[in-house]
Design an enzyme around this catalytic site. Structure first.
Site, PDB file in Angstrom:
ATOM      1  N   HIS A 124       2.591   1.050   3.824  1.00  0.00           N
ATOM      2  CA  HIS A 124       2.173   2.403   4.199  1.00  0.00           C
ATOM      3  C   HIS A 124       2.203   2.498   5.721  1.00  0.00           C
ATOM      4  O   HIS A 124       2.044   1.504   6.429  1.00  0.00           O
ATOM      5  CB  HIS A 124       0.752   2.626   3.677  1.00  0.00           C
ATOM      6  CG  HIS A 124       0.215   4.021   3.817  1.00  0.00           C
ATOM      7  ND1 HIS A 124      -0.245   4.518   5.023  1.00  0.00           N
ATOM      8  CD2 HIS A 124       0.048   5.017   2.908  1.00  0.00           C
ATOM      9  CE1 HIS A 124      -0.690   5.759   4.839  1.00  0.00           C
ATOM     10  NE2 HIS A 124      -0.511   6.085   3.568  1.00  0.00           N
ATOM     11  N   ASP A 201      -4.026  -4.874   3.088  1.00  0.00           N
ATOM     12  CA  ASP A 201      -4.315  -3.458   2.831  1.00  0.00           C
ATOM     13  C   ASP A 201      -4.603  -3.322   1.346  1.00  0.00           C
ATOM     14  O   ASP A 201      -3.708  -3.398   0.511  1.00  0.00           O
ATOM     15  CB  ASP A 201      -3.101  -2.618   3.242  1.00  0.00           C
ATOM     16  CG  ASP A 201      -3.231  -1.146   2.849  1.00  0.00           C
ATOM     17  OD1 ASP A 201      -4.204  -0.778   2.177  1.00  0.00           O
ATOM     18  OD2 ASP A 201      -2.321  -0.367   3.214  1.00  0.00           O
ATOM     19  N   GLN A 204      -4.911   0.504  -2.491  1.00  0.00           N
ATOM     20  CA  GLN A 204      -4.442   0.863  -3.827  1.00  0.00           C
ATOM     21  C   GLN A 204      -4.812  -0.172  -4.889  1.00  0.00           C
ATOM     22  O   GLN A 204      -4.438  -0.013  -6.047  1.00  0.00           O
ATOM     23  CB  GLN A 204      -2.915   1.044  -3.806  1.00  0.00           C
ATOM     24  CG  GLN A 204      -2.423   2.143  -2.896  1.00  0.00           C
ATOM     25  CD  GLN A 204      -2.827   3.533  -3.375  1.00  0.00           C
ATOM     26  OE1 GLN A 204      -3.154   3.743  -4.536  1.00  0.00           O
ATOM     27  NE2 GLN A 204      -2.802   4.495  -2.461  1.00  0.00           N
ATOM     28  N   LYS A 227     -10.289   6.646  -2.473  1.00  0.00           N
ATOM     29  CA  LYS A 227      -9.320   6.229  -3.486  1.00  0.00           C
ATOM     30  C   LYS A 227      -9.977   5.478  -4.636  1.00  0.00           C
ATOM     31  O   LYS A 227      -9.332   5.207  -5.652  1.00  0.00           O
ATOM     32  CB  LYS A 227      -8.218   5.375  -2.853  1.00  0.00           C
ATOM     33  CG  LYS A 227      -7.361   6.148  -1.852  1.00  0.00           C
ATOM     34  CD  LYS A 227      -6.231   5.300  -1.323  1.00  0.00           C
ATOM     35  CE  LYS A 227      -5.509   5.980  -0.166  1.00  0.00           C
ATOM     36  NZ  LYS A 227      -4.778   7.180  -0.578  1.00  0.00           N
ATOM     37  N   CYS A 365       4.017   8.553   3.045  1.00  0.00           N
ATOM     38  CA  CYS A 365       3.691   7.771   4.242  1.00  0.00           C
ATOM     39  C   CYS A 365       4.257   6.357   4.130  1.00  0.00           C
ATOM     40  O   CYS A 365       3.622   5.371   4.523  1.00  0.00           O
ATOM     41  CB  CYS A 365       2.185   7.729   4.488  1.00  0.00           C
ATOM     42  SG  CYS A 365       1.478   9.319   4.932  1.00  0.00           S
TER      43      CYS A 365
END
Length: 407
Positions: A124, A201, A204, A227, A365
């Site tokens: 991302h 990261d 997700q 999220k 993104c």
């Protein structure tokens, strides 16, 4: 899916009860932001109705209760990701700020001319731009692990890219554009064998399966509340305590100091050193409520529901004429990205919206990975714990409608 009552789960999300454009809402955009269960909404309202005050410095009862709730939320996060110490949990605005914090503190201190930062081709923008900025500031070089045509990392390239010049590896746990689950435990092992710290990261990942930062072994792990069915404007940076204690402050202001004179500033201890100003109190309270909600359902049960629904959704979309899935990794969660032959993704999204179906269209993104697959954009249906096979069926019917409109 028998152990997971998705219809009961859906009752916990008031927004899903509505109709849009005269049709029942089908929400397939949770990778962008997830909906909120009533338990999270109630926790935020209750905080404002009963406990609202600033934290840490007040001696009155409301401030004491607010501080207890805020620091209690930190402990809830610690338990959720199995960090060793609550001091390893830093509250930030979201994944983006967490990565920028590491880039501008750990990075500015440890990366210099001739050094390298290693990322992957599927990141991302939030895990590309801060490192590009750091490299421009310091004279370092940004290196990239390639992906193959399935949307998986080319692992054979990793060993050669991890060199004596590498100062940090930054990698997504789950690609927001492809759904690929990366082998971060293996990558961390490879990096640590050469003394290289690792940032993950996790924006997700934390909603789809259990995350244990000690098992992964990473130095930093970042994720966002919105999220994972919590509020916007709150997120988490996990950092191994010894890493955080070695890092300078990120921003200046209240609560990140112990004392200030015109001649000298003494900075606060970790994690408060990185939490300048009045924090997002209700955000932390809401995030803790979201974590309690997820744990009440069981992360393993959520993961099994996700696997079954992804398998069903993949098979269903592959039956649509002219549809090509973008990202077919052997291990993926949550995301079904696709293109329809000769139809722009924005047109796909617009027509689906008329059917009450919410998906995301664009580059998500993640422009470098779009360039890799030679597409300007994709349509992305993203699945969450409240989605059903009926939602997938509605999407497929909508895609057939799209094809009818375009002949």
């Amino acid at each position: 899916m028998s152990a997971f009552d998705v219809q009961r789960v859906r009752e916990d999300f008031p927004i899903l009860r509505q109709e849009v454009r005269g049709r029942p809402l089908v929400y397939l955009d949770s990778a962008a932001t997830a909906q909120k269960p009533q338990a999270v909404i109630d926790a935020i309202v209750r905080f404002y109705q009963h406990d609202n005050a600033n934290v840490h410095r007040g001696v009155h009862v409301l401030s004491e209760r607010a501080t207890e709730a805020y620091e209690g939320a930190r402990e809830t996060v610690r338990e959720f990701i199995n960090a060793r110490d609550a001091r390893e949990i830093v509250f930030v605005r979201g994944t983006t700020e967490a990565i920028n914090l590491v880039a501008q503190t750990y990075g500015r201190k440890n990366v210099g001319p001739g050094d390298e930062v290693l990322i992957t081709h599927m990141e991302h923008h939030a895990n590309i731009v801060p490192w590009r900025m750091l490299c421009e500031q310091t004279g370092a070089t940004l290196r990239v692990i390639p992906v193959d045509d399935r949307g998986e990392l080319v692992l054979d390239a990793v060993d050669a890219l991890l060199t004596e010049k590498t100062r940090l590896l930054a990698v997504t746990h789950v690609s927001n554009a492809l759904g690929t689950v990366n082998p971060v435990k293996e990558l961390t092992r490879k990096a640590h064998a050469k003394g290289i710290p690792v940032l993950v990261d996790g924006a997700q990942s934390v909603t789809h399966f259990p995350v244990d930062v000690r098992e992964l072994g990473c130095d930093f792990y970042a994720f966002s509340g919105h999220k994972m069915f919590g509020p916007t404007g709150i997120g988490v940076l996990y950092g191994r305590l010894e890493r955080l204690e070695s890092m300078p402050p990120y921003q200046g202001g209240g609560d990140m100091i112990l004392s200030v004179t015109m001649e000298k500033i003494t900075y606060n201890r970790v994690p408060h050193r990185f939490e300048a100003g009045t924090p997002n109190l209700e955000g932390a309270v809401g995030l803790a409520a979201a974590i309690r909600y997820l744990r009440s359902l069981g992360m393993d049960a959520i993961a099994e529901h996700d696997r079954a629904l992804m398998a069903y959704g993949t098979q269903a979309l592959e039956s649509v004429p002219g549809l090509r899935l973008v990202g077919t990794a052997r291990e993926k969660v949550g995301v079904l990205s696709f293109v329809l032959e000769d139809i722009h993704p924005h047109d796909v999204g617009t027509i689906l919206d008329r059917e009450g179906i919410c998906i995301r269209t664009g580059h998500h993104c993640a422009q470098p990975v779009m360039q890799h697959f030679k597409v300007p954009a994709t349509a992305r249906a993203s699945l969450a714990l409240y989605n059903t096979r009926e939602d997938v069926d509605a999407l497929v019917r909508g895609l057939h409608k799209v094809r009818e409109v375009f002949g």
